[in-house]
Design an enzyme around this catalytic site. Structure first.
Site, PDB file in Angstrom:
ATOM      1  N   ASN A 153      10.510  51.146  10.634  1.00 39.12           N
ATOM      2  CA  ASN A 153      10.977  51.362   9.272  1.00 39.12           C
ATOM      3  C   ASN A 153      10.470  50.532   8.232  1.00 39.12           C
ATOM      4  O   ASN A 153      10.508  49.180   8.656  1.00 39.12           O
ATOM      5  CB  ASN A 153      12.557  51.182   9.338  1.00 39.12           C
ATOM      6  N   GLU A 154       9.578  50.950   7.176  1.00 40.71           N
ATOM      7  CA  GLU A 154       8.994  50.030   6.436  1.00 40.71           C
ATOM      8  C   GLU A 154       8.427  48.789   6.890  1.00 40.71           C
ATOM      9  O   GLU A 154       8.761  47.693   6.663  1.00 40.71           O
ATOM     10  CB  GLU A 154      10.149  49.417   5.304  1.00 40.71           C
ATOM     11  N   GLU A 313      12.660  57.768   0.730  1.00 45.84           N
ATOM     12  CA  GLU A 313      13.769  57.124   0.486  1.00 45.84           C
ATOM     13  C   GLU A 313      13.753  56.675  -1.216  1.00 45.84           C
ATOM     14  O   GLU A 313      12.416  56.207  -1.512  1.00 45.84           O
ATOM     15  CB  GLU A 313      14.082  55.670   1.129  1.00 45.84           C
ATOM     16  N   LYS A 362      26.579  47.548   1.685  1.00 43.68           N
ATOM     17  CA  LYS A 362      27.462  48.245   1.335  1.00 43.68           C
ATOM     18  C   LYS A 362      27.661  48.750  -0.205  1.00 43.68           C
ATOM     19  O   LYS A 362      28.337  49.337  -0.412  1.00 43.68           O
ATOM     20  CB  LYS A 362      28.944  47.694   1.969  1.00 43.68           C
TER      21      LYS A 362
END
Ligand code: ZN
Length: 668
Positions: A153-154, A313, A362
């Site tokens: 990821n990335e 994304e 979050k």
């Protein structure tokens, strides 16, 4: 086997997000899938951070939950972008192999407890990453839900380099490949300066903390090595998946925005993925974020060689990792999504599907926010899914571009090393400024590597190319000789690939094509401006330009070089080469651009500022995307066609209400 370049079995645009059901009780999964169907989700990314769940103890695997999840998604006709979880090895891995944690330039080892803490030269990490990838490839290589493999990821975010002894040994091997002998390394790095001569490979180290400026070529080679080391890590996993899952394309999500990842040479990376995918997040500051988005999308499409790519994304609203996380305004998420699609993405996906209740992100927005379905974001997510569904025919069409802009990560790395003539001259800032000038003339930009074929582009802009190889110089010379028009911005063509100044006066790689020499750089004090005789202004930079065949177009009226040429033009072969010797502000950039394109075949659209119009050409016809970023309704001149989001027929003029998007199909 012929490689696929689009998620297997996906016959619409991709729409969905990262889905981490491991954060939620299983009964909620049914609700997730029901809501995904309501929102028109076609694909989700799964398993990105799941290594500790998939392999809870070394060599002991638990695939039951993922089996269940893939079956559930498949049953509901939602395709899966399945990740290898190798960006976060489990705690047990680091307990056994603490030396796989990376070391920074100051010699401090990072700790477990975040993400991306990896020494890519660690043999233990390599073995473990290949092993979990093999397990996934064996188990899911032919699973009917799997459409795309998402390696890691990335890469490159949040850190890339590791300065440990294992990495140092690998760096020496990389250097020996490049230079063969220590003598050649000494020459390339210019080690006779400040007495840095090496007698043996064993004496060579990464550019660790030094009392003052380190050797610039050592630092540049270290940046190249780091990009290559991460790429090799990707290739190891990709090769496993190609062998075990030949029907499924493999990608890794790039972070191509120049504001986001600066450590990977994406020109090299793009050749290694089956489908170019990108993550993009709006910078919090700046009042025209859609220009940053457009530039990133154009850069990503260019990495893909003009073929369609996929936005893997972005965010429905605010992110959580900036100092002030600005929420998107109503309609902004849709405009962002359509702008990516307009510029070649065959879909729009998000981080993430359901907002997390715990953990570091979050407060990051999601498709399904904490507020649930009684929310603006959810209503806009459902509408966007419906609208993208209507655009399925766009898939596979190609963006129609106008001009090329040269960009090179290696030149960027070299230019921003210490002790340049001015800390204020920023390659990224210049690239963004020139891009904005083209955007404001409604020109669609392709980016190109300096050694790439520049073909039939009527105009090539060089916003910042401090490092230019002889091959790049010859490429540009040939392009102009054959009739092209080039605009070159200051401090370009100065050094070669060794960060060694080209022989003779500046700019060595471009003197002949520009028809001038630069006798001395005269950068400006902080905050100062220089005025030009066409009532525009520059900042940061000026220089002593001597004409050697070029003609002066505009001159400086004040500052350290008052009376000398500021902007020049040189007829060379059947083309012309413009030179701009200061950092022009927006009005000056526009003046140069207008003057340079006037004799070319380019005809910029006459449209209001921030009404973005881009075309994609397909086998059946053309798709014109009109995105109104302003608060006022706009009219876009257009021939007869069918608007795909409203179903209206249009002819003569397309009405685009404030903040809205329209997509018109016109058959050939
Ligand atoms: Zn290391």
């Amino acid at each position: 086997m012929k490689r696929r370049h689009w998620p297997t079995g996906l016959d619409t645009l991709a729409y969905g997000g990262d889905y981490a059901p491991e954060q939620w009780p299983k009964p909620l999964w049914q609700e997730d899938v029901r809501l995904m169907r309501e929102a028109g989700v076609t694909m989700v990314s799964v398993g990105i951070f799941a290594w500790a769940l998939l392999e809870p103890e070394p060599g002991q695997y638990d695939f039951g939950w993922l089996d269940h999840l893939l079956d559930l998604l498949h049953h509901n006709e939602i395709r899966v972008d399945l990740a290898t979880p190798t960006v976060v090895p489990p705690a047990w891995f680091y307990e056994r192999h603490p030396e796989a944690l990376p070391v920074n330039r100051e010699g401090v080892r990072y700790a477990f407890g975040s993400r991306g803490a990896i020494c890519y030269s660690s043999p233990d990490y390599r073995r473990a990453a290949v092993s979990i990838t093999e397990q996934l490839g064996h188990r899911y290589g032919e699973h009917p839900a799997v459409a795309l493999w998402h390696v890691h990821n990335e890469y490159g975010a949040p850190i890339s380099a590791c300065y440990c002894d294992t990495s140092a040994a690998e760096f020496r091997t990389w250097l020996a490949d490049r230079y063969t002998t220590v003598k050649e390394l000494n020459e390339a790095w210019g080690t006779t300066f400040w007495g840095q001569t090496y007698n043996s490979w064993d004496q060579v180290r990464p550019p660790r903390l030094t009392p003052t400026v380190g050797n610039p070529t050592q630092q540049l080679d270290w940046a190249r090595f780091t990009s290559d080391a991460l790429l090799a890590s990707y290739q190891r996993e990709r090769d496993v998946l190609h062998a075990l899952s030949p029907g499924i394309p493999v990608t890794t999500n790039f972070h191509a925005a120049l504001t986001q990842c600066d450590s990977l040479d994406y020109w090299a990376w793009a050749k290694e993925v089956d489908l170019v995918t990108n993550d993009h997040y709006l910078p919090a500051d700046g009042d025209r974020k859609h220009v940053n988005l457009a530039m990133t999308a154009d850069l990503t499409r260019s990495l893909a060689g003009g073929r369609p790519w996929l936005l893997l994304e972005h965010s429905t609203s605010a992110v959580s990792w900036q100092p002030r996380n600005i929420a998107k305004r109503p309609g902004e998420m849709a405009r962002n999504s359509f702008a990516h699609v307009a510029r070649g993405s065959d879909g729009a996906m998000f981080f993430q599907w359901r907002a997390s209740r715990f953990g570091a992100e979050k407060f990051h927005s999601a498709m399904l926010p904490q507020a649930g379905t009684e929310s603006r974001i959810w209503r806009e997510v459902v509408r966007l899914g419906h609208d993208l569904g209507a655009l399925a025919p766009v898939r596979g069409s190609r963006v129609v571009s106008d001009v090329a802009m040269l960009w090179d990560w290696q030149s960027w790395w070299a230019q921003r090393l210490e002790w340049r003539p001015s800390v204020d001259l920023d390659a990224r800032e210049r690239a963004e400024a020139w891009y904005a000038a083209a955007y404001d003339r409604h020109l669609t930009v392709d980016f190109a590597h300096p050694e790439a074929d520049l073909g039939d582009y009527p105009l090539v802009v060089v916003p910042a190319l401090y490092l230019m190889t002889d091959a790049a110089g010859a490429n540009l010379r040939r392009y102009v000789q054959d009739g092209g028009t080039v605009v070159v911005s200051c401090f370009s063509g100065i050094v070669d690939e060794r960060d060694t100044i080209h022989p003779g006066p500046h700019p060595g790689a471009l003197r002949d094509v520009l028809g001038l020499t630069v006798e001395e750089f005269t950068p400006l004090p902080a905050g100062h401006q220089v005025r030009l005789d066409n009532d525009t202004a520059g900042n940061v930079w000026s220089e002593v330009v001597t004409l050697r065949g070029a003609e002066q177009v505009w001159s400086y009226v004040d500052g350290p070089v008052a009376g000398l040429p500021a902007v020049t033009r040189h007829t060379y072969g059947s083309g012309s080469a413009w030179y701009v010797s200061t950092c022009l502000t927006a009005a000056g950039l526009d003046a140069v651009l207008r003057a340079a394109i006037a004799p070319t075949t380019l005809t910029p659209r006459e449209l209001p500022r921030d009404v973005e119009v881009v075309e994609r050409a397909g086998t059946e016809g053309r798709y014109l995307f009109a995105i109104n970023h302003t608060g006022d309704d706009a009219e876009v001149p257009i021939g007869p066609g069918a608007e795909l989001l409203t179903g209206d027929d249009v002819s003569g003029s397309l009405h685009v209400p404030a903040g809205e998007v329209r997509v018109v199909f016109r058959p050939w």
